[in-house]
Design an enzyme around this catalytic site. Structure first.
Site, PDB file in Angstrom:
ATOM      1  CG  LEU A 133      -1.750  -1.072   1.509  1.00 15.75           C
ATOM      2  CD1 LEU A 133      -2.431  -1.039   2.832  1.00 15.75           C
ATOM      3  CD2 LEU A 133      -2.345  -1.820   0.262  1.00 15.75           C
ATOM      4  N   GLY A 164      -1.409  -0.423  -3.824  1.00 15.53           N
ATOM      5  CA  GLY A 164      -2.408   0.543  -3.555  1.00 15.53           C
ATOM      6  C   GLY A 164      -1.899   1.915  -3.531  1.00 15.53           C
ATOM      7  NE  ARG A 222      -2.764  10.415  -2.202  1.00 10.71           N
ATOM      8  CZ  ARG A 222      -1.806  11.092  -1.534  1.00 10.71           C
ATOM      9  NH1 ARG A 222      -2.473  11.448  -0.420  1.00 10.71           N
ATOM     10  NH2 ARG A 222      -0.715  11.424  -1.633  1.00 10.71           N
ATOM     11  CG  ASP A 276       9.626  11.945  12.953  1.00  9.26           C
ATOM     12  OD1 ASP A 276       8.991  11.197  12.241  1.00  9.26           O
ATOM     13  OD2 ASP A 276      11.001  11.726  13.259  1.00  9.26           O
ATOM     14  CE  LYS A 285      11.183   8.233  13.371  1.00  6.61           C
ATOM     15  NZ  LYS A 285      12.235   9.345  12.655  1.00  6.61           N
TER      16      LYS A 285
HETATM   17  P1  NAP Z   1       5.063   9.234   0.345  1.00  6.95           P
HETATM   18  O1  NAP Z   1       6.140   9.031  -0.715  1.00  6.95           O
HETATM   19  O2  NAP Z   1       4.156  10.411   0.541  1.00  6.95           O
HETATM   20  O3  NAP Z   1       4.165   8.240  -0.392  1.00  6.95           O
HETATM   21  C1  NAP Z   1       2.851   7.780   0.140  1.00  6.95           C
HETATM   22  C2  NAP Z   1       2.112   6.836  -0.949  1.00  6.95           C
HETATM   23  O4  NAP Z   1       1.031   6.402  -0.494  1.00  6.95           O
HETATM   24  C3  NAP Z   1       2.033   7.302  -2.395  1.00  6.95           C
HETATM   25  O5  NAP Z   1       2.146   6.552  -3.416  1.00  6.95           O
HETATM   26  C4  NAP Z   1       0.256   7.718  -2.297  1.00  6.95           C
HETATM   27  O6  NAP Z   1      -0.446   7.432  -3.272  1.00  6.95           O
HETATM   28  C5  NAP Z   1      -0.147   6.613  -1.195  1.00  6.95           C
HETATM   29  N1  NAP Z   1      -1.005   7.041  -0.641  1.00  6.95           N
HETATM   30  C6  NAP Z   1      -1.576   8.106   0.411  1.00  6.95           C
HETATM   31  N2  NAP Z   1      -2.626   8.224   0.684  1.00  6.95           N
HETATM   32  C7  NAP Z   1      -3.385   7.149   0.288  1.00  6.95           C
HETATM   33  C8  NAP Z   1      -4.619   6.791   0.066  1.00  6.95           C
HETATM   34  N3  NAP Z   1      -5.523   7.327   0.760  1.00  6.95           N
HETATM   35  N4  NAP Z   1      -5.120   5.710  -0.761  1.00  6.95           N
HETATM   36  C9  NAP Z   1      -4.315   5.065  -1.429  1.00  6.95           C
HETATM   37  N5  NAP Z   1      -3.009   5.442  -1.670  1.00  6.95           N
HETATM   38  C10 NAP Z   1      -2.505   6.553  -0.845  1.00  6.95           C
HETATM   39  O7  NAP Z   1       5.412   8.741   1.625  1.00  6.95           O
HETATM   40  P2  NAP Z   1       6.705   7.945   1.914  1.00  6.95           P
HETATM   41  O8  NAP Z   1       7.855   8.715   2.135  1.00  6.95           O
HETATM   42  O9  NAP Z   1       6.984   6.549   1.265  1.00  6.95           O
HETATM   43  O10 NAP Z   1       6.418   7.042   3.351  1.00  6.95           O
HETATM   44  C11 NAP Z   1       5.516   6.131   3.633  1.00  6.95           C
HETATM   45  C12 NAP Z   1       5.534   5.592   5.223  1.00  6.95           C
HETATM   46  O11 NAP Z   1       6.787   5.284   5.479  1.00  6.95           O
HETATM   47  C13 NAP Z   1       5.027   6.630   5.965  1.00  6.95           C
HETATM   48  O12 NAP Z   1       4.173   6.268   7.099  1.00  6.95           O
HETATM   49  C14 NAP Z   1       6.407   7.494   6.500  1.00  6.95           C
HETATM   50  O13 NAP Z   1       5.973   7.804   7.984  1.00  6.95           O
HETATM   51  C15 NAP Z   1       7.175   6.042   6.608  1.00  6.95           C
HETATM   52  N6  NAP Z   1       8.533   6.361   6.554  1.00  6.95           N
HETATM   53  C16 NAP Z   1       9.090   7.053   5.579  1.00  6.95           C
HETATM   54  C17 NAP Z   1      10.712   7.239   5.733  1.00  6.95           C
HETATM   55  C18 NAP Z   1      11.163   8.076   4.414  1.00  6.95           C
HETATM   56  O14 NAP Z   1      12.206   8.310   4.307  1.00  6.95           O
HETATM   57  N7  NAP Z   1      10.557   8.272   3.560  1.00  6.95           N
HETATM   58  C19 NAP Z   1      11.285   6.764   6.721  1.00  6.95           C
HETATM   59  C20 NAP Z   1      10.860   6.148   7.667  1.00  6.95           C
HETATM   60  C21 NAP Z   1       9.221   5.837   7.519  1.00  6.95           C
HETATM   61  P3  NAP Z   1      -0.044   8.511  -4.621  1.00  6.95           P
HETATM   62  O15 NAP Z   1       1.259   8.210  -5.197  1.00  6.95           O
HETATM   63  O16 NAP Z   1      -0.950   8.174  -5.708  1.00  6.95           O
HETATM   64  O17 NAP Z   1      -0.328   9.745  -4.352  1.00  6.95           O
END
Ligand code: NAP
Length: 440
Positions: free
Chosen positions: A12, A46, A48, A202, A206
């Protein structure tokens, strides 16, 4: 020998982390299959926005999350959407349908850990979240498994790369907070709205996750005392340097014993002075580090990349392999351990050292008046520095006193600071920070 029956996976989210997880599942398919004992098959992703340009076959994409997590051919759901909703609903539905779940969602876990753990327990499936704390750095599994026979006393770390970058910049260049934040934004380390990082939310999420695991007690983000870094000034950074320290935003989880002999859990996030010789002082830029102190093991340090798509995906796929192996072997990994249920200690119970900086009247006798106020509240002074304060033309216009204390209860320090602010000789208390990692 490979099992004929594949393990079905739904991912997802296809953002920074999700796209890297999908890439690893596809690029390392043969190795992962050999490690698991059965092939991993991606059943759906999954998102958006379902579109042709998303880098995965169009037939795998869906915006119907509920349908995807309920499918019979999905065994494991990897949630990488964030933040709290719709992730919470999707995970609960997946668990209800008997899927194991892997997530990196610290915001959700730090609020709803009990609800999610209970649902995983009812379904007798795995709920893994190594990537939720400090990205690529293995810290959840060492705490839950490697140290399962030890007694953890303290977990202290730098678990937010954005604030560590800003503080490192302030320290190395002497720049102010606003400029360092602007640099962090330009480099992509800080979000357009940096509140969750710079105000410590944040890091507090943690800390809640780490404290829950380390002390076998459910701790939520609301239980964590929190201060951010937006009030740190170049003067604080310079004073810290003069004292042989650097300023770091620390997440601290500690088992404390009250005067009555009761065990409590303290979880707190604040900027603190750390001696330059301490291992955490050398963690710079966007890196993270966590120091664990356990009774028998002593001090352990974990260091590495705390964020970023690929590093975080490494921890996520590690969890995915563990959950898949358990599926193939018909077993489960460790479940939530909450037997200790220790009460949460209020911040006033904490005993640590302090740095207090104040602008004072530039006249004789001020130092002794200030020192008397500390003595009155039984806060013992370790070091005092007095500096002249000059205007833009270099004329001396006042004085600044910096006091470093020995260990004292937070409540006594708060009363001292309130009393100092009322003194005629003190124009203002400019800054109060803790001093951690001195061991005294
Ligand atoms: P991101 O780049 O913002 O990606 C979020 C993804 O989720 C997108 O592909 C989005 O779809 C999808 N999404 C969001 N809302 C949705 C919904 N209602 N229905 C379906 N799909 C949905 O986020 P990320 O940086 O990869 O982070 C993902 C998770 O990992 C978060 O919980 C974050 O806290 C955690 N995390 C991230 C990092 C990091 O370095 N980035 C580190 C540790 C933990 P669309 O592409 O279609 O918009």
């Amino acid at each position: 020998m490979l099992n004929e029956e594949p393990v079905g996976v739904a991912v997802l989210g296809l953002g920074n982390v999700g796209s890297e997880v999908v890439r690893i599942i596809e690029d390392s398919a043969d190795d992962l299959a050999a490690r698991i004992g059965a092939p991993l098959v991606l059943r759906g992703v999954g998102v958006r926005r379902v579109a042709a340009d998303r880098g995965v076959p169009a037939e795998l994409l869906t915006d119907n999350i509920e349908e995807l997590v309920s499918r019979d051919d999905v065994d494991i759901v990897v949630e990488l959407m964030g933040p709290v909703e719709p992730a919470r609903k999707a995970i609960l539905l997946a668990l209800e349908h008997g899927k194991s779940v892997v997530t990196a969602n610290k915001a959700l876990l730090s609020r709803s850990t009990g609800e999610l753990a209970d649902a995983a327990e009812r379904a007798r499936v795995d709920l893994y979240f190594e990537a939720a704390v400090a990205g690529a750095i293995p810290v959840i599994r060492p705490l839950t498994q490697s140290l399962a026979g030890d007694t953890v006393r303290r977990v202290a770390g730098i678990v937010n790369g954005t604030t560590n970058y800003i503080l490192s910049e302030m320290d190395s260049t002497g720049t102010d907070y606003a400029s360092a934040l602007a640099d962090a934004r330009a480099l992509g380390y800080a979000e357009a709205d940096p509140t969750a990082d710079v105000e410590g939310f944040d890091a507090a999420a943690k800390a809640a996750i780490l404290a829950s695991i380390a002390f076998h007690t459910r701790v939520t983000a609301d239980d964590v005392y929190r201060e951010g870094i937006s009030n740190i000034t170049p003067d604080d950074v310079a004073s810290a340097r003069a004292l042989g320290c650097t300023i770091k935003l620390l997440s601290i989880c500690e088992r404390i014993t009250t005067a009555e002999g009761q065990q409590r859990v303290s979880a707190r996030v604040y900027p603190a002075l750390v001696p330059s010789s301490h291992p955490l002082a050398t963690v710079n830029g966007a890196f993270n580090a966590v120091v664990v102190e356990a009774e028998a093991a002593g001090r352990l340090m974990f260091y590495g990349q705390g964020a970023g798509g690929a590093p975080t995906a490494s921890a996520v796929t590690g969890d995915l392999v563990m959950a898949a192996r358990n599926r193939v072997q018909g077993s489960r990994g460790p479940r939530e351990s909450k037997y200790a249920q220790l009460p949460i200690a209020p911040i006033g119970d904490i005993v640590t050292r302090y740095y207090v900086s104040m602008d004072v009247a530039d006249k004789p006798g001020v130092l002794s008046t200030v020192a008397a106020e500390f003595a009155q509240h039984e806060v013992s002074i370790a070091e005092v520095r007095q500096e002249g304060v000059a205007d833009e033309d270099g004329r001396r216009v006042g004085a600044r006193v910096v006091v470093v204390t020995h260990r004292a209860p937070e409540a006594a320090l708060s009363e001292t600071v309130a009393a100092l602010a009322d003194l005629d000789a003190v124009q203002r208390v400019a800054s109060v920070l803790r001093l951690e990692g001195t061991g005294q």
